[in-house]
Design an enzyme around this catalytic site. Structure first.
Site: not given
Length: 355
Positions: A83-84, A86-88, A102, A137
């Protein structure tokens, strides 16, 4: 495992994820965003019907913040997140580094100077950018086009292909994570860059009842001059990943290849890439000076279409996850563990010497 992506991506890639970790002795928890959670639930029901024990995995419906609280309390031994960015980064901090990522995929394509197989290259470029409405992605985010391709009329072919995509046959569709207004705002910011211009698209889709919380725009491409990207603020804007039917086009000449390579190196994430050329010296130069985890090379090169029995995942970050190969499964879903058996017999006590 946390997986925010499109419906199509959910079906193809997360089925691979799920089958990869089913065979390993661990309890799995899975969470997807509400927009696509129902898809993976049906996949679970299919796997249960095919014999997968119901206790093998837990599926969590709900908001991302709810799942975050569950993880903070449970402190899982390992987390895979797609995912994004920021969240990673938040998860990496929350889980004290016990994550595989990823995440954001701003994926580039370089068209070399050797113009050949124009129809195929145009078709593949259109697919890379707009298949699944760009919600993957590995979607093509920027294309560095050698001036020879522009002279040969590639942009005209790409515009014609983009114009054939329509809601009626789902070659274009709703975007789940960007609203229409957000995508149009981003396009307008790019058009404010000196020398930038709209190549095609840039308008909302019409004749539909897609809710406003989703996005619906025409397949779009914006040209931004290469020299403008040397400005850090412009580069940050250009390399913003839009999870929808949109990409940036720029042009370079032989003496600007070094600039192109510097820009690819400056990108923060290195997932997929394509070097569209059969020019061996050019391929050697580009492949030697880039680090993307999954790179396609040759006149048929693409950014998307993976996984196809090869590694798929980012590079340049030790937290990078992978799918598609035994090596990827071992990396993400297992770890090295060594057990040494030493049962004896033990030597007599008088033979034991201190050292």
């Amino acid at each position: 495992m946390l997986c925010p992506h499109s419906v199509q991506y959910t079906l193809c890639v997360h089925l691979l994820f799920r089958l990869c970790y089913t065979g390993l002795p661990q309890q799995i928890g899975l969470h997807l965003p509400l927009q696509v959670s129902i898809v993976i639930e049906q996949l679970f029901r299919l796997l249960h019907h095919c014999g997968m024990p119901r206790t093998d995995a837990d599926l969590v419906h709900g908001s991302g913040m709810t799942m975050n609280e569950i993880m903070l309390r449970a402190q899982p031994r390992s987390t895979l997140f797609t995912g994004s960015q920021r969240v990673a980064e938040k998860l990496a901090a929350d889980m004290k580094g016990k994550v595989y990522l990823e995440d954001a995929g701003f994926d580039w394509k370089i068209l070399g100077p050797d113009v050949t197989d124009m129809d195929y290259v145009a078709w593949q470029t259109d697919q890379d950018a707009y298949a699944c409405s760009g919600q993957k992605c590995s979607a093509q985010s920027i294309m560095f086009m050698h001036s020879n391709w522009k002279k040969a009329g590639l942009l005209d072919k790409l515009k014609a292909l983009a114009s054939t995509r329509q809601l009626s046959d789902l070659t274009i569709g709703p975007v789940l994570t960007w609203t229409t207004s957000a995508m149009l705002e981003h396009i307008n910011k790019l058009l404010d860059v000196p020398g930038a211009k709209l190549l095609w698209g840039g308008q909302p889709l019409t004749g539909h009842n897609i809710p406003e919380c989703y996005g619906a725009i025409q397949p779009t491409a914006v040209f931004v001059p290469l020299k403008a990207m040397k400005d850090p603020q412009v580069f940050e804007l250009v390399t913003t990943e839009v999870f929808g039917p949109f990409y940036v086009v720029t042009e370079y000449d032989d003496d600007q290849l070094r600039t192109v390579l510097d820009l690819t190196e400056a990108m923060s994430h290195h997932l997929t890439a394509a070097v569209v050329s059969n020019n061996i010296p050019l391929l050697q130069e580009v492949l030697a000076h880039t680090v993307n985890g999954t790179t396609y090379a040759g006149i048929r090169a693409r950014t998307t279409g993976a996984p196809q029995n090869h590694w798929f995942g980012p590079a340049g970050d030790p937290r990078g996850a992978g799918i598609g190969t035994p090596e990827a499964i071992r990396l993400v879903w297992s770890c090295h563990r060594e057990i040494i058996h030493d049962f004896g017999p033990c030597p007599a006590s008088h033979q034991l010497k201190q050292s």
